[in-house]
Motif scaffolding. Structure first.
Motif, PDB file in Angstrom:
ATOM      1  N   LEU A 223      -9.065   8.259   0.902  1.00 29.13           N
ATOM      2  CA  LEU A 223      -9.647   6.954   0.572  1.00 29.13           C
ATOM      3  C   LEU A 223      -8.501   5.987   0.342  1.00 29.13           C
ATOM      4  O   LEU A 223      -7.520   6.327  -0.325  1.00 29.13           O
ATOM      5  CB  LEU A 223     -10.417   7.033  -0.746  1.00 29.13           C
ATOM      6  CG  LEU A 223     -11.870   7.462  -0.740  1.00 29.13           C
ATOM      7  CD1 LEU A 223     -12.417   7.363  -2.164  1.00 29.13           C
ATOM      8  CD2 LEU A 223     -12.692   6.578   0.202  1.00 29.13           C
ATOM      9  N   ARG A 224      -8.654   4.775   0.888  1.00 27.25           N
ATOM     10  CA  ARG A 224      -7.614   3.770   0.666  1.00 27.25           C
ATOM     11  C   ARG A 224      -7.542   3.450  -0.833  1.00 27.25           C
ATOM     12  O   ARG A 224      -8.560   3.159  -1.448  1.00 27.25           O
ATOM     13  CB  ARG A 224      -7.966   2.497   1.434  1.00 27.25           C
ATOM     14  CG  ARG A 224      -6.780   1.650   1.802  1.00 27.25           C
ATOM     15  CD  ARG A 224      -7.209   0.306   2.325  1.00 27.25           C
ATOM     16  NE  ARG A 224      -7.818   0.347   3.651  1.00 27.25           N
ATOM     17  CZ  ARG A 224      -7.129   0.358   4.797  1.00 27.25           C
ATOM     18  NH1 ARG A 224      -5.816   0.353   4.775  1.00 27.25           N
ATOM     19  NH2 ARG A 224      -7.746   0.381   5.952  1.00 27.25           N
TER      20      ARG A 224
ATOM     21  N   ALA B 145     -12.474  -0.243   7.085  1.00 26.59           N
ATOM     22  CA  ALA B 145     -12.212   1.193   7.267  1.00 26.59           C
ATOM     23  C   ALA B 145     -11.457   1.729   6.048  1.00 26.59           C
ATOM     24  O   ALA B 145     -10.240   1.831   6.039  1.00 26.59           O
ATOM     25  CB  ALA B 145     -11.413   1.416   8.547  1.00 26.59           C
ATOM     26  N   THR B 146     -12.242   2.051   5.030  1.00 25.34           N
ATOM     27  CA  THR B 146     -11.631   2.464   3.762  1.00 25.34           C
ATOM     28  C   THR B 146     -11.436   3.977   3.682  1.00 25.34           C
ATOM     29  O   THR B 146     -10.869   4.488   2.739  1.00 25.34           O
ATOM     30  CB  THR B 146     -12.515   2.014   2.584  1.00 25.34           C
ATOM     31  OG1 THR B 146     -13.845   2.505   2.822  1.00 25.34           O
ATOM     32  CG2 THR B 146     -12.548   0.500   2.459  1.00 25.34           C
ATOM     33  N   GLN B 147     -11.955   4.695   4.682  1.00 24.69           N
ATOM     34  CA  GLN B 147     -11.793   6.157   4.696  1.00 24.69           C
ATOM     35  C   GLN B 147     -10.903   6.567   5.859  1.00 24.69           C
ATOM     36  O   GLN B 147     -10.865   5.896   6.885  1.00 24.69           O
ATOM     37  CB  GLN B 147     -13.152   6.835   4.837  1.00 24.69           C
ATOM     38  CG  GLN B 147     -14.047   6.477   3.668  1.00 24.69           C
ATOM     39  CD  GLN B 147     -15.247   7.382   3.525  1.00 24.69           C
ATOM     40  OE1 GLN B 147     -16.179   6.999   2.833  1.00 24.69           O
ATOM     41  NE2 GLN B 147     -15.257   8.543   4.146  1.00 24.69           N
ATOM     42  N   ALA B 148     -10.187   7.665   5.664  1.00 19.27           N
ATOM     43  CA  ALA B 148      -9.297   8.146   6.723  1.00 19.27           C
ATOM     44  C   ALA B 148      -9.297   9.659   6.753  1.00 19.27           C
ATOM     45  O   ALA B 148      -9.702  10.323   5.792  1.00 19.27           O
ATOM     46  CB  ALA B 148      -7.889   7.614   6.501  1.00 19.27           C
ATOM     47  N   ALA B 149      -8.876  10.186   7.902  1.00 24.94           N
ATOM     48  CA  ALA B 149      -8.660  11.628   8.018  1.00 24.94           C
ATOM     49  C   ALA B 149      -7.269  11.811   8.616  1.00 24.94           C
ATOM     50  O   ALA B 149      -6.909  11.118   9.571  1.00 24.94           O
ATOM     51  CB  ALA B 149      -9.717  12.255   8.920  1.00 24.94           C
ATOM     52  N   PHE B 150      -6.506  12.702   8.020  1.00 27.42           N
ATOM     53  CA  PHE B 150      -5.187  13.070   8.553  1.00 27.42           C
ATOM     54  C   PHE B 150      -5.292  14.541   8.924  1.00 27.42           C
ATOM     55  O   PHE B 150      -5.529  15.386   8.055  1.00 27.42           O
ATOM     56  CB  PHE B 150      -4.115  12.835   7.486  1.00 27.42           C
ATOM     57  CG  PHE B 150      -2.738  13.270   7.916  1.00 27.42           C
ATOM     58  CD1 PHE B 150      -2.161  12.771   9.081  1.00 27.42           C
ATOM     59  CD2 PHE B 150      -2.005  14.173   7.157  1.00 27.42           C
ATOM     60  CE1 PHE B 150      -0.886  13.165   9.474  1.00 27.42           C
ATOM     61  CE2 PHE B 150      -0.727  14.572   7.538  1.00 27.42           C
ATOM     62  CZ  PHE B 150      -0.171  14.069   8.703  1.00 27.42           C
ATOM     63  N   ILE B 151      -5.182  14.826  10.218  1.00 27.73           N
ATOM     64  CA  ILE B 151      -5.384  16.202  10.685  1.00 27.73           C
ATOM     65  C   ILE B 151      -4.186  16.646  11.526  1.00 27.73           C
ATOM     66  O   ILE B 151      -4.105  16.339  12.722  1.00 27.73           O
ATOM     67  CB  ILE B 151      -6.707  16.326  11.503  1.00 27.73           C
ATOM     68  CG1 ILE B 151      -7.882  15.722  10.710  1.00 27.73           C
ATOM     69  CG2 ILE B 151      -6.970  17.789  11.880  1.00 27.73           C
ATOM     70  CD1 ILE B 151      -9.227  15.796  11.415  1.00 27.73           C
ATOM     71  N   PRO B 152      -3.221  17.340  10.900  1.00 28.34           N
ATOM     72  CA  PRO B 152      -2.118  17.908  11.683  1.00 28.34           C
ATOM     73  C   PRO B 152      -2.588  19.168  12.410  1.00 28.34           C
ATOM     74  O   PRO B 152      -3.353  19.968  11.843  1.00 28.34           O
ATOM     75  CB  PRO B 152      -1.063  18.260  10.622  1.00 28.34           C
ATOM     76  CG  PRO B 152      -1.590  17.800   9.315  1.00 28.34           C
ATOM     77  CD  PRO B 152      -3.059  17.590   9.467  1.00 28.34           C
TER      78      PRO B 152
ATOM     79  N   HIS C 241      -1.854  12.304  -2.860  1.00 32.05           N
ATOM     80  CA  HIS C 241      -1.742  11.051  -2.101  1.00 32.05           C
ATOM     81  C   HIS C 241      -0.924  11.253  -0.825  1.00 32.05           C
ATOM     82  O   HIS C 241      -0.080  12.150  -0.765  1.00 32.05           O
ATOM     83  CB  HIS C 241      -1.050   9.960  -2.932  1.00 32.05           C
ATOM     84  CG  HIS C 241      -1.841   9.501  -4.108  1.00 32.05           C
ATOM     85  ND1 HIS C 241      -1.940  10.237  -5.259  1.00 32.05           N
ATOM     86  CD2 HIS C 241      -2.580   8.375  -4.316  1.00 32.05           C
ATOM     87  CE1 HIS C 241      -2.713   9.597  -6.132  1.00 32.05           C
ATOM     88  NE2 HIS C 241      -3.120   8.471  -5.573  1.00 32.05           N
ATOM     89  N   ILE C 242      -1.178  10.371   0.145  1.00 33.22           N
ATOM     90  CA  ILE C 242      -0.348  10.342   1.360  1.00 33.22           C
ATOM     91  C   ILE C 242       0.073   8.898   1.628  1.00 33.22           C
ATOM     92  O   ILE C 242      -0.728   7.975   1.510  1.00 33.22           O
ATOM     93  CB  ILE C 242      -1.103  10.889   2.590  1.00 33.22           C
ATOM     94  CG1 ILE C 242      -1.352  12.397   2.444  1.00 33.22           C
ATOM     95  CG2 ILE C 242      -0.313  10.623   3.882  1.00 33.22           C
ATOM     96  CD1 ILE C 242      -2.087  13.018   3.630  1.00 33.22           C
TER      97      ILE C 242
ATOM     98  N   LYS D 199      -5.480   8.048  -1.081  1.00 33.77           N
ATOM     99  CA  LYS D 199      -5.773   9.071  -2.101  1.00 33.77           C
ATOM    100  C   LYS D 199      -6.544  10.222  -1.441  1.00 33.77           C
ATOM    101  O   LYS D 199      -7.510  10.004  -0.729  1.00 33.77           O
ATOM    102  CB  LYS D 199      -6.636   8.418  -3.189  1.00 33.77           C
ATOM    103  CG  LYS D 199      -6.856   9.276  -4.401  1.00 33.77           C
ATOM    104  CD  LYS D 199      -7.590   8.459  -5.459  1.00 33.77           C
ATOM    105  CE  LYS D 199      -8.305   9.331  -6.469  1.00 33.77           C
ATOM    106  NZ  LYS D 199      -7.699  10.599  -6.788  1.00 33.77           N
ATOM    107  N   VAL D 200      -6.095  11.438  -1.700  1.00 34.27           N
ATOM    108  CA  VAL D 200      -6.734  12.618  -1.102  1.00 34.27           C
ATOM    109  C   VAL D 200      -8.061  12.902  -1.801  1.00 34.27           C
ATOM    110  O   VAL D 200      -8.117  12.987  -3.033  1.00 34.27           O
ATOM    111  CB  VAL D 200      -5.806  13.853  -1.226  1.00 34.27           C
ATOM    112  CG1 VAL D 200      -6.511  15.120  -0.740  1.00 34.27           C
ATOM    113  CG2 VAL D 200      -4.507  13.626  -0.451  1.00 34.27           C
ATOM    114  N   ILE D 201      -9.138  13.048  -1.006  1.00 33.56           N
ATOM    115  CA  ILE D 201     -10.417  13.427  -1.616  1.00 33.56           C
ATOM    116  C   ILE D 201     -10.812  14.857  -1.258  1.00 33.56           C
ATOM    117  O   ILE D 201     -11.651  15.460  -1.913  1.00 33.56           O
ATOM    118  CB  ILE D 201     -11.561  12.435  -1.279  1.00 33.56           C
ATOM    119  CG1 ILE D 201     -11.614  12.117   0.211  1.00 33.56           C
ATOM    120  CG2 ILE D 201     -11.406  11.143  -2.077  1.00 33.56           C
ATOM    121  CD1 ILE D 201     -12.814  11.253   0.601  1.00 33.56           C
TER     122      ILE D 201
END
Ligand code: HEM
Length: 182
Positions: free
Chosen positions: A180-181, A82-89, A34-35, A17-19
């Motif tokens: 967030l997951r 690891a419930t948080q993530a970053a997606f950086i293109p 979402h991703i 889910k995008v925060i």
């Protein structure tokens, strides 16, 4: 053969889910909520609001001693904590791609200390690099990071350090998406 091609599908459903979505340089991506990261192929069509394709590839710049250090301490994606993530293109400029391999390595490591700095944040931050440039995508790289909430501040510090380096002078498009997951 295990699959190496992935789709990052931005839309209104998915595991992450995008925060927060922040365009640092260049064109933004359309807003999504979402991703989903899914196993894919070169010919599979687009889904969602946008889809970015990336390939898991070989290392380009990492030297043997660095590779051994990374392998010894890095963690895989998918840790339950690891419930948080970053997606950086990201995309780098024509000036970067016109440099020779040894010049790029000098900028990344001797000047910018990318791996040396990054190593300090392992194993807290799990990471994966996907290459997109050679398959004609809008971005050159798709980067994905996973960490526990307690390590979010360390991740911000790492990004702050890297974005100040000579290497980042060559970044001409960067979108930072936090997740967030779900
Ligand atoms: C490439 C390590 C964090 C973006 C690399 C490479 C290494 C590395 C070893 C070279 C791969 C090769 O030999 O081809 C790390 C470590 C990190 C980290 C240990 C700690 C978490 C980051 C962050 C970003 C980032 C926070 C920002 C989005 C990239 C990009 C490349 C790369 C875009 C490809 C550069 C190119 O080929 O021109 N990283 N990194 N890394 N990293 Fe990181």
């Amino acid at each position: 053969m295990s699959n190496t091609i992935f789709d990052f599908v931005g839309g209104t459903t998915g595991e992450w889910k995008v925060i927060k979505m922040n365009t640092l340089k260049g064109d933004a991506l359309a807003e999504i909520t979402h991703i989903d990261r899914t196993s894919s192929s070169l010919i599979k069509g687009n889904e969602g609001i946008w889809t970015l394709k990336g390939i898991v590839s070989n290392l380009r710049y990492t030297e043997k001693a660095e590779k051994e250090k990374l392998i010894a301490i890095q963690e895989d994606l998918g840790r339950p904590s690891a419930t948080q993530a970053a997606f950086i293109p990201l995309r780098k400029s024509a000036d970067w791609w016109n440099l020779a391999q040894d010049e790029r390595r000098k900028i990344m490591e001797e000047s910018s200390k990318h791996t040396q700095t990054g190593l300090k944040y392992l194993p807290a931050i799990a990471r994966k690099l996907f290459h997109s440039r050679d398959i004609g995508e809008a971005f050159d790289f798709l980067t994905w990071f996973e960490y526990a909430p307690a390590d979010e501040e360390a991740f911000e510090e790492l990004l702050y350090s890297l974005r100040k380096t000579e290497e980042w002078n060559y970044v001409d498009r960067e979108v930072d998406i936090r997740l967030l997951r779900g």
